[in-house]
Design an enzyme around this catalytic site. Structure first.
Site, PDB file in Angstrom:
ATOM      1  N   ASP A 162       0.920  -1.267  -0.124  1.00 24.82           N
ATOM      2  CA  ASP A 162      -0.122  -0.039   0.104  1.00 24.82           C
ATOM      3  C   ASP A 162       0.902   1.088  -0.036  1.00 24.82           C
ATOM      4  O   ASP A 162       0.457   2.220   0.490  1.00 24.82           O
ATOM      5  CB  ASP A 162      -1.179  -0.087   1.146  1.00 24.82           C
ATOM      6  CG  ASP A 162      -0.145  -0.088   2.583  1.00 24.82           C
ATOM      7  OD1 ASP A 162       0.925  -0.275   2.583  1.00 24.82           O
ATOM      8  OD2 ASP A 162      -0.964   0.024   3.670  1.00 24.82           O
ATOM      9  N   LYS A 195       5.206   5.191  16.645  1.00 28.16           N
ATOM     10  CA  LYS A 195       4.472   6.048  16.961  1.00 28.16           C
ATOM     11  C   LYS A 195       4.355   6.784  18.215  1.00 28.16           C
ATOM     12  O   LYS A 195       3.555   6.951  19.160  1.00 28.16           O
ATOM     13  CB  LYS A 195       2.751   5.496  16.929  1.00 28.16           C
ATOM     14  CG  LYS A 195       2.662   4.834  15.553  1.00 28.16           C
ATOM     15  CD  LYS A 195       0.960   4.303  15.730  1.00 28.16           C
ATOM     16  CE  LYS A 195       0.473   3.462  14.405  1.00 28.16           C
ATOM     17  NZ  LYS A 195       0.740   2.322  14.230  1.00 28.16           N
ATOM     18  N   ASP A 209       1.528   6.460   1.690  1.00 24.09           N
ATOM     19  CA  ASP A 209       0.985   5.394   2.190  1.00 24.09           C
ATOM     20  C   ASP A 209      -0.631   5.660   1.733  1.00 24.09           C
ATOM     21  O   ASP A 209      -0.999   6.569   2.247  1.00 24.09           O
ATOM     22  CB  ASP A 209       1.304   5.376   3.686  1.00 24.09           C
ATOM     23  CG  ASP A 209       0.273   4.148   4.090  1.00 24.09           C
ATOM     24  OD1 ASP A 209      -0.604   3.856   3.917  1.00 24.09           O
ATOM     25  OD2 ASP A 209       0.564   4.176   5.478  1.00 24.09           O
TER      26      ASP A 209
HETATM   27  P1  GTP Z   1      -5.726  -1.062   7.961  1.00 25.53           P
HETATM   28  O1  GTP Z   1      -6.626  -2.189   8.324  1.00 25.53           O
HETATM   29  O2  GTP Z   1      -6.552   0.259   7.353  1.00 25.53           O
HETATM   30  O3  GTP Z   1      -4.700  -0.412   8.699  1.00 25.53           O
HETATM   31  O4  GTP Z   1      -4.798  -1.610   6.345  1.00 25.53           O
HETATM   32  P2  GTP Z   1      -4.080  -3.005   6.537  1.00 25.53           P
HETATM   33  O5  GTP Z   1      -4.864  -4.054   6.718  1.00 25.53           O
HETATM   34  O6  GTP Z   1      -3.505  -2.858   4.888  1.00 25.53           O
HETATM   35  O7  GTP Z   1      -2.870  -2.853   7.437  1.00 25.53           O
HETATM   36  P3  GTP Z   1      -1.401  -1.914   7.291  1.00 25.53           P
HETATM   37  O8  GTP Z   1      -1.781  -0.790   6.540  1.00 25.53           O
HETATM   38  O9  GTP Z   1      -0.910  -1.714   8.757  1.00 25.53           O
HETATM   39  O10 GTP Z   1      -0.835  -2.967   6.257  1.00 25.53           O
HETATM   40  C1  GTP Z   1       0.593  -2.815   5.831  1.00 25.53           C
HETATM   41  C2  GTP Z   1       0.743  -3.809   4.620  1.00 25.53           C
HETATM   42  O11 GTP Z   1       0.832  -5.184   5.176  1.00 25.53           O
HETATM   43  C3  GTP Z   1      -0.519  -3.621   3.707  1.00 25.53           C
HETATM   44  O12 GTP Z   1       0.119  -3.928   2.369  1.00 25.53           O
HETATM   45  C4  GTP Z   1      -1.279  -4.990   4.060  1.00 25.53           C
HETATM   46  O13 GTP Z   1      -2.054  -5.563   3.099  1.00 25.53           O
HETATM   47  C5  GTP Z   1      -0.158  -5.884   4.767  1.00 25.53           C
HETATM   48  N1  GTP Z   1      -0.571  -6.774   6.041  1.00 25.53           N
HETATM   49  C6  GTP Z   1      -1.045  -6.348   7.069  1.00 25.53           C
HETATM   50  N2  GTP Z   1      -1.370  -7.300   7.869  1.00 25.53           N
HETATM   51  C7  GTP Z   1      -1.060  -8.385   7.244  1.00 25.53           C
HETATM   52  C8  GTP Z   1      -1.173  -9.905   7.494  1.00 25.53           C
HETATM   53  O14 GTP Z   1      -1.580 -10.534   8.395  1.00 25.53           O
HETATM   54  N3  GTP Z   1      -0.598 -10.786   6.450  1.00 25.53           N
HETATM   55  C9  GTP Z   1      -0.143 -10.311   5.227  1.00 25.53           C
HETATM   56  N4  GTP Z   1       0.233 -11.332   4.295  1.00 25.53           N
HETATM   57  N5  GTP Z   1      -0.132  -8.928   5.150  1.00 25.53           N
HETATM   58  C10 GTP Z   1      -0.542  -8.057   6.015  1.00 25.53           C
END
Ligand code: GTP
Length: 335
Positions: free
Chosen positions: A106, A157, A217
């Site tokens: 992302d 953070k 982001d």
């Molecule tokens: P929010 O729920 O809005 O915070 O978004 P998000 O689910 O994408 O979480 P975040 O922005 O913290 O994640 C950063 C990146 O890691 C993103 O590209 C997510 O797709 C990925 N990500 C987060 N958690 C996991 C997980 O448990 N497994 C995998 N494979 N990818 C994850």
């Protein structure tokens, strides 16, 4: 070189859009975000990417049904329960016994990955993190380093008044396979909060490279909109979408679109394929997806209108991201 792309998150901050489309498959200026990211990896010599999936995996396997993106081979690895960032990397990288790139699915960036890998080599690092500079780092993982780039600490953070530096973890890493050995298998582990901080216990392992490359982001509605403006303004190269032509500075039109001669388009604007902009309509700092209909005299400002939306004649829309197939304005519900 191989890359692991983390795309397993639920994207809760972009709900309700992410109820039907996972965040990495949402378009940025009419190209799926993940396609933009894979194109960036391919430009720097990545020939195989493992997509680390969890949430809505079928959406990805359907989108890339031939397991390729151009010349790049794709592999899908599905987590049956969320393993977090480090657990996800460890699970997806099973069988990769060489240096790899890892990126969050992302982050929109044009970081020079080739220079990044060179930096990693020169430092003799086991893991290297890319850093971006932001005005307010209090919502991010802040990473102070020594002048040679070795990471001193990981501060997740911090409150605004205790921010040690404005350089934050930008979510792109080079990892040697030995880093994966330190991540327990099949457990939910965070690379930012657990793996990297633990690596600091022994010096000389973890480095970070500061870069002024474009970085965003896309995870909140505000940032999602900002990404559209930046791409349409040419900050990541031109044209914003292959095949779009520039009608006037910063006003891009894709093939098959029709625009009434008296419509007013105020840059940055992108009009999608087969979209139709009616007489006297005004579109300012907005992106229209494919097959969008904008009625006569309607006005759109600072909005992203996804595919096949129809905007009624005379309607006025500002500061919105509109889901595909919607009709605006929404009338009162009957019954
Ligand atoms: P929010 O729920 O809005 O915070 O978004 P998000 O689910 O994408 O979480 P975040 O922005 O913290 O994640 C950063 C990146 O890691 C993103 O590209 C997510 O797709 C990925 N990500 C987060 N958690 C996991 C997980 O448990 N497994 C995998 N494979 N990818 C994850």
């Amino acid at each position: 070189m191989k890359a692991v792309v983390l795309v397993g998150g639920e994207g809760t901050r972009l709900r309700p859009l992410t109820y039907t489309t996972p965040k990495p498959l949402l378009p940025i200026a009419n190209v799926e975000f993940l396609e933009r990211q894979l194109a960036w990896l391919a430009r720097h010599g990545v020939d195989e990417a493992v997509l680390s999936l969890g949430y809505m995996p079928e959406a990805f396997t359907r989108h890339f049904h031939d397991e390729r993106f151009g010349d790049m081979k794709l592999r899908f690895v599905v987590e049956h329960e969320p393993l977090g960032t480090a657990g996800g990397i460890r699970f997806a990288a099973e069988g990769i016994n060489e240096r790899m790139l890892v990126c969050n699915g992302d982050v929109l960036t044009d970081l020079d990955l080739s220079a990044f890998v060179r930096f990693h080599d020169e430092c003799g690092a086991e893991a290297t993190i890319s850093l971006a500079q932001v005005e307010d780092p209090s919502a991010f993982g802040v990473v102070p380093t020594r002048t040679d780039g070795e990471v001193i600490a990981f501060v997740e953070k911090p409150p605004r008044e205790q921010v040690p530096t404005n350089w934050i973890n930008a979510g792109t890493y080079v990892l040697e396979p030995s880093v994966l050995d330190g991540i327990p298998a099949r457990l939910n582990v965070s690379i930012e909060r657990e793996t990297f901080p633990r690596m600091l216990e022994r010096p000389g392992r973890l480095y970070a490279m500061q870069s002024d490359a474009y970085w965003l982001d896309i995870g909140t509605p505000q940032k999602y909109f900002e990404a559209h403006v930046d791409v349409c303004s040419g900050r990541l190269g031109r044209p914003p979408v292959a095949g779009a032509s520039e009608w006037s500075s910063g006003v891009w039109v894709q093939p098959g679109a029709t625009i009434a001669p008296d419509a007013e388009l105020v840059a940055p604007v992108l009009i999608g394929e087969r979209a139709n902009v009616g007489s006297g309509a005004r579109i300012e700092a907005s992106v229209l997806g494919a097959d969008v209909e904008v009625g006569a005299g309607a006005s759109l400002a600072r909005s992203v209108v996804l595919d096949a939306v129809s905007v009624a004649p005379g309607a006025s829309i500002a500061d919105l991201v509109v889901a595909p197939d919607a009709a605006l304005p929404c009338g009162p519900r009957e019954g």
